[in-house]
Design a protein around this motif. Structure first.
Motif, PDB file in Angstrom:
ATOM      1  N   GLU A  21       0.811  -1.222   0.000  1.00 35.66           N
ATOM      2  CA  GLU A  21       0.000   0.000   0.000  1.00 35.66           C
ATOM      3  C   GLU A  21       0.841   1.269   0.000  1.00 35.66           C
ATOM      4  O   GLU A  21       0.401   2.333   0.464  1.00 35.66           O
ATOM      5  CB  GLU A  21      -0.955   0.024   1.205  1.00 35.66           C
ATOM      6  N   SER A  22       2.050   1.197  -0.543  1.00 35.39           N
ATOM      7  CA  SER A  22       2.953   2.347  -0.523  1.00 35.39           C
ATOM      8  C   SER A  22       3.371   2.709  -1.940  1.00 35.39           C
ATOM      9  O   SER A  22       4.014   1.896  -2.633  1.00 35.39           O
ATOM     10  CB  SER A  22       4.199   2.029   0.316  1.00 35.39           C
ATOM     11  N   GLY A  23       3.041   3.924  -2.375  1.00 40.66           N
ATOM     12  CA  GLY A  23       3.494   4.387  -3.670  1.00 40.66           C
ATOM     13  C   GLY A  23       5.008   4.501  -3.737  1.00 40.66           C
ATOM     14  O   GLY A  23       5.622   4.224  -4.772  1.00 40.66           O
ATOM     15  N   ARG A  24       5.625   4.885  -2.624  1.00 40.60           N
ATOM     16  CA  ARG A  24       7.086   5.010  -2.598  1.00 40.60           C
ATOM     17  C   ARG A  24       7.747   3.649  -2.763  1.00 40.60           C
ATOM     18  O   ARG A  24       8.701   3.497  -3.541  1.00 40.60           O
ATOM     19  CB  ARG A  24       7.522   5.651  -1.275  1.00 40.60           C
ATOM     20  N   ARG A  25       7.238   2.648  -2.057  1.00 42.75           N
ATOM     21  CA  ARG A  25       7.804   1.307  -2.194  1.00 42.75           C
ATOM     22  C   ARG A  25       7.550   0.770  -3.611  1.00 42.75           C
ATOM     23  O   ARG A  25       8.414   0.107  -4.193  1.00 42.75           O
ATOM     24  CB  ARG A  25       7.211   0.365  -1.153  1.00 42.75           C
ATOM     25  N   GLU A  26       6.395   1.039  -4.142  1.00 46.78           N
ATOM     26  CA  GLU A  26       6.069   0.589  -5.499  1.00 46.78           C
ATOM     27  C   GLU A  26       7.087   1.132  -6.503  1.00 46.78           C
ATOM     28  O   GLU A  26       7.578   0.391  -7.377  1.00 46.78           O
ATOM     29  CB  GLU A  26       4.665   1.072  -5.853  1.00 46.78           C
ATOM     30  N   ARG A  27       7.413   2.395  -6.381  1.00 49.25           N
ATOM     31  CA  ARG A  27       8.384   3.011  -7.291  1.00 49.25           C
ATOM     32  C   ARG A  27       9.764   2.377  -7.111  1.00 49.25           C
ATOM     33  O   ARG A  27      10.463   2.089  -8.097  1.00 49.25           O
ATOM     34  CB  ARG A  27       8.445   4.515  -7.040  1.00 49.25           C
ATOM     35  N   ASP A  59       0.347   9.626 -11.189  1.00 46.89           N
ATOM     36  CA  ASP A  59       0.213   9.443 -12.634  1.00 46.89           C
ATOM     37  C   ASP A  59       1.543   9.645 -13.353  1.00 46.89           C
ATOM     38  O   ASP A  59       1.921   8.857 -14.228  1.00 46.89           O
ATOM     39  CB  ASP A  59      -0.819  10.423 -13.194  1.00 46.89           C
ATOM     40  N   ALA A  60       2.238  10.711 -13.026  1.00 50.35           N
ATOM     41  CA  ALA A  60       3.474  11.041 -13.739  1.00 50.35           C
ATOM     42  C   ALA A  60       4.513   9.939 -13.582  1.00 50.35           C
ATOM     43  O   ALA A  60       5.233   9.611 -14.538  1.00 50.35           O
ATOM     44  CB  ALA A  60       4.035  12.368 -13.228  1.00 50.35           C
ATOM     45  N   SER A  61       4.601   9.346 -12.399  1.00 51.18           N
ATOM     46  CA  SER A  61       5.576   8.277 -12.166  1.00 51.18           C
ATOM     47  C   SER A  61       5.248   7.048 -12.994  1.00 51.18           C
ATOM     48  O   SER A  61       6.131   6.381 -13.535  1.00 51.18           O
ATOM     49  CB  SER A  61       5.616   7.927 -10.680  1.00 51.18           C
ATOM     50  N   LEU A  62       3.960   6.725 -13.096  1.00 55.32           N
ATOM     51  CA  LEU A  62       3.563   5.576 -13.905  1.00 55.32           C
ATOM     52  C   LEU A  62       3.872   5.810 -15.384  1.00 55.32           C
ATOM     53  O   LEU A  62       4.290   4.888 -16.093  1.00 55.32           O
ATOM     54  CB  LEU A  62       2.072   5.295 -13.718  1.00 55.32           C
ATOM     55  N   ARG A  63       3.671   7.023 -15.848  1.00 55.95           N
ATOM     56  CA  ARG A  63       3.969   7.311 -17.256  1.00 55.95           C
ATOM     57  C   ARG A  63       5.463   7.170 -17.543  1.00 55.95           C
ATOM     58  O   ARG A  63       5.861   6.712 -18.623  1.00 55.95           O
ATOM     59  CB  ARG A  63       3.481   8.718 -17.615  1.00 55.95           C
TER      60      ARG A  63
END
Length: 332
Positions: A104-110, A132-136
């Motif tokens: 549940e962490s966007g930082r860990r996901e990145r 959004d920008a990180s996924l792109r």
């Protein structure tokens, strides 16, 4: 595909000029035994003609035949269905899938994506919490597909959250409920926003009163916390972000003397196995979890092979309402 702005010719330029998939160009230079002699000769001739650097021809990346599947919470049984569908479809095509939990962490996901990208041919990201920008940015580095999230410019497959909510709201209204509370999950969850908006829209159309509480963790404990906030006096019906929260809500309200469906009707999302084992069993909106995973990998493999364009419309798969024991007529 246009050449890079620095003028350097890429395998995509070669593929376009030769009329083949980018993966065919890669295999020509790294695994020539997997390409017919005629095709290999054609690709090499075109590569030389368009100026594809000989150094890159020697070092073109070989396919790892490995995919990554990122899920936001490996402890949620809903993702087991998605992963199983992804795994079986990948295996049929000769690929393996590594499962990665982002907690549940966007930082860990990145961080996880940065580490895994060099090792895989493509990525399935389920319920992403990244901006959004990180996924792109990731989508420009490797073939990627989103599950349960829509983002312009990236391929995606999701369940029809709004349709599932409407079906649940119709059911509650048919049972005589005039009030409903939606219990929010994580703020970063795309599906949470879609579901909350669908509750408001359906309530307005049906003449019901809708309110929301939260956000809460998408867990049993989050549902219990929501029950404490609702207290002994509350609305006659509740829709929770997911089944884990609905189960915690059910137990928390029971500890306060409010039983389902006698005092309150409760609807979850995901149709996890635990919901069927409760007494009473949980009414839930069921997304096609295995079909989501299978469809995501089929789409991803088509992009890896170059047989599908990089930016198709988002795909929506239907949900279905499963009525069990936690919903019933409103008290008079």
């Amino acid at each position: 595909m246009e050449p890079r702005h620095d003028g350097r010719v890429t395998i995509y330029d070669v593929a376009a000029a030769a009329g083949v998939a980018p993966s065919t160009v890669s295999r020509t230079f790294t695994r020539p035994g997997r390409v017919s002699a005629a095709t290999a000769a054609h690709v090499r001739e075109v590569a030389a003609r368009v100026g594809y650097p000989s150094k890159d021809r020697a070092e073109a990346p070989a396919s790892a035949r490995m995919l990554a599947a990122l899920v936001s919470d490996i402890g949620n049984p809903f993702y087991a269905g998605i992963f199983r569908g992804a795994q079986l479809t990948a295996a049929d095509a000769g690929y393996e899938v590594m499962l990665l939990d982002t907690r549940e962490s966007g930082r860990r996901e990145r961080s996880v994506l940065e580490r895994v990208l060099p090792l895989v041919d493509g990525v399935v990201v389920a319920s992403s919490r990244m901006p959004d920008a990180s996924l792109r940015v990731v989508g420009r580095k490797v073939p990627l597909i989103l599950v349960n999230r829509e983002l312009r410019g990236l391929p995606s497959i999701a369940s029809d959250n709004a349709g599932g909510v409407r079906e649940a709201m119709d059911h509650l209204r048919d049972q005589g409920h005039g009030q409903v509370v939606y219990v929010h999950g994580p703020e970063a969850a795309w599906s949470d926003g879609i579901r909350a908006a669908a509750v408001r829209d359906a309530a307005a159309a049906l003449g019901m009163e809708a309110t929301t509480i939260g956000p809460f963790l998408p867990t049993f404990e989050g549902g219990w916390a929501a029950a404490i906030q609702l207290g002994r006096r509350g609305p006659s019906s509740v829709i929770a972000y997911n089944d884990l929260m609905a189960i915690g809500l059910l137990q928390g309200l029971r500890s306060l003397g409010r039983a389902a469906p006698r005092d309150v009707s409760i609807v979850g999302f995901d149709d996890i196995p635990a919901g069927r084992l409760l007494t009473p069993a949980l009414t839930t909106v069921a997304p096609p979890a295995r079909a989501l995973g299978a469809g995501a990998v089929a789409d991803l493999l088509a992009r890896i092979s170059g047989t599908r364009p990089p930016e198709p419309p988002a795909r929506l798969l239907p949900t279905r309402l499963i009525v069990r024991g936690t919903t019933g007529p409103a008290r008079g």
